[in-house]
Design a protein around this motif. Structure first.
Motif, mmCIF file in Angstrom:
data_model
loop_
_atom_site.group_PDB
_atom_site.id
_atom_site.type_symbol
_atom_site.label_atom_id
_atom_site.label_comp_id
_atom_site.label_asym_id
_atom_site.label_seq_id
_atom_site.Cartn_x
_atom_site.Cartn_y
_atom_site.Cartn_z
ATOM 1 N N UNK A 1 -18.007 -99.349 41.177
ATOM 2 C CA UNK A 1 -17.941 -98.044 40.510
ATOM 3 C C UNK A 1 -19.302 -97.366 40.360
ATOM 4 N N UNK A 2 -20.365 -98.143 40.315
ATOM 5 C CA UNK A 2 -21.706 -97.566 40.182
ATOM 6 C C UNK A 2 -22.456 -97.520 41.511
ATOM 7 N N UNK A 3 -21.773 -97.825 42.600
ATOM 8 C CA UNK A 3 -22.411 -97.789 43.924
ATOM 9 C C UNK A 3 -22.833 -96.362 44.258
ATOM 10 N N UNK A 4 -23.904 -96.270 45.029
ATOM 11 C CA UNK A 4 -24.387 -94.955 45.461
ATOM 12 C C UNK A 4 -23.292 -94.175 46.179
ATOM 13 N N UNK A 5 -22.443 -94.867 46.923
ATOM 14 C CA UNK A 5 -21.402 -94.216 47.710
ATOM 15 C C UNK A 5 -20.113 -93.967 46.926
ATOM 16 N N UNK A 6 -20.040 -94.449 45.703
ATOM 17 C CA UNK A 6 -18.800 -94.311 44.921
ATOM 18 C C UNK A 6 -18.535 -92.849 44.577
ATOM 19 N N UNK A 7 -17.278 -92.527 44.448
ATOM 20 C CA UNK A 7 -16.892 -91.179 44.061
ATOM 21 C C UNK A 7 -16.791 -91.000 42.557
ATOM 22 N N UNK A 8 -17.256 -91.968 41.791
ATOM 23 C CA UNK A 8 -17.172 -91.859 40.333
ATOM 24 C C UNK A 8 -18.048 -90.702 39.854
ATOM 25 N N UNK A 9 -17.535 -89.966 38.879
ATOM 26 C CA UNK A 9 -18.243 -88.786 38.374
ATOM 27 C C UNK A 9 -19.450 -89.196 37.533
ATOM 28 N N UNK A 10 -20.367 -88.275 37.314
ATOM 29 C CA UNK A 10 -21.499 -88.582 36.427
ATOM 30 C C UNK A 10 -21.053 -89.018 35.027
ATOM 31 N N UNK A 11 -19.977 -88.417 34.517
ATOM 32 C CA UNK A 11 -19.459 -88.807 33.197
ATOM 33 C C UNK A 11 -18.945 -90.239 33.235
ATOM 34 N N UNK B 1 -21.206 -104.501 36.248
ATOM 35 C CA UNK B 1 -21.355 -103.597 37.391
ATOM 36 C C UNK B 1 -22.793 -103.088 37.438
ATOM 37 N N UNK B 2 -23.336 -102.972 38.635
ATOM 38 C CA UNK B 2 -24.720 -102.545 38.828
ATOM 39 C C UNK B 2 -24.781 -101.414 39.849
ATOM 40 N N UNK B 3 -25.838 -100.637 39.757
ATOM 41 C CA UNK B 3 -26.071 -99.581 40.723
ATOM 42 C C UNK B 3 -26.617 -100.176 42.015
ATOM 43 N N UNK B 4 -26.610 -99.369 43.058
ATOM 44 C CA UNK B 4 -27.131 -99.780 44.356
ATOM 45 C C UNK B 4 -26.199 -99.317 45.443
ATOM 46 N N UNK B 5 -26.573 -99.588 46.657
ATOM 47 C CA UNK B 5 -25.688 -99.256 47.772
ATOM 48 C C UNK B 5 -24.562 -100.286 47.822
#
Length: 152
Positions: free
Chosen positions: A50-60, A137-141
């Motif tokens: 969900x926090x992947x760079x490519x995810x479509x999750x909104x900023x909110x 969950x972590x950010x990243x590609x």
């Protein structure tokens, strides 16, 4: 909806003679290694991405997943009329008890509220879908996340 994955996986593997893919609550290399060792042929991850760079999750959505304001997930039908797991927010607290099963009608009825909430940057009246392991969950590609969750 509340049965631990390990128990469910064991029951399914004992009852069927087909390859089984484990899903639900898997966000780490240890989680993936555990279900593979238990007999699953593969692991399906959702929340981990969900926090992947490519995810479509909104900023909110992304901000809510990382906010200490949220402390638990719940299974609700308040946003769409069918069950899904998300962060417990004000909308769920106020509407889940009376929300009918009625997808897609409930989805269409709540859509303007969800869109306005997201546009206002308010995670309290929009669906913030997340599995039980959302805190991990972590950010990243996607490639970096896969590298982190792939068992060694």
């Amino acid at each position: 909806a509340s049965q631990p994955l390990e128990a469910l996986l064991a029951e399914v593997l004992a009852a069927v003679d087909v390859p089984v893919v484990a899903a639900g609550g898997l966000v780490s290399a240890g989680d993936v290694a555990g279900v593979l060792a238990a007999g699953a042929v593969a692991a399906q991850l959702g929340t981990a991405f969900l926090l992947a760079d490519e995810a479509g999750s909104s900023p909110v959505h992304r901000a809510a997943l990382q906010s200490p304001e949220f402390t638990e997930t719940v299974v609700t039908r308040a946003f769409s009329g069918r069950y899904a797991r998300g962060l417990r927010n004000r909308f769920i607290v106020e509407h889940d008890a009376q929300a009918p099963l009625g997808y897609p009608e409930i989805h269409y009825l709540t859509s303007p509220v969800r869109k306005a909430s997201a546009a206002a940057g308010d995670p309290q009246a929009t669906n913030v879908w997340a599995g039980t392991g959302w805190r991990q969950a972590r950010t990243g590609t996607v490639a970096e996340i896969i590298d982190r969750v792939a068992p060694v």
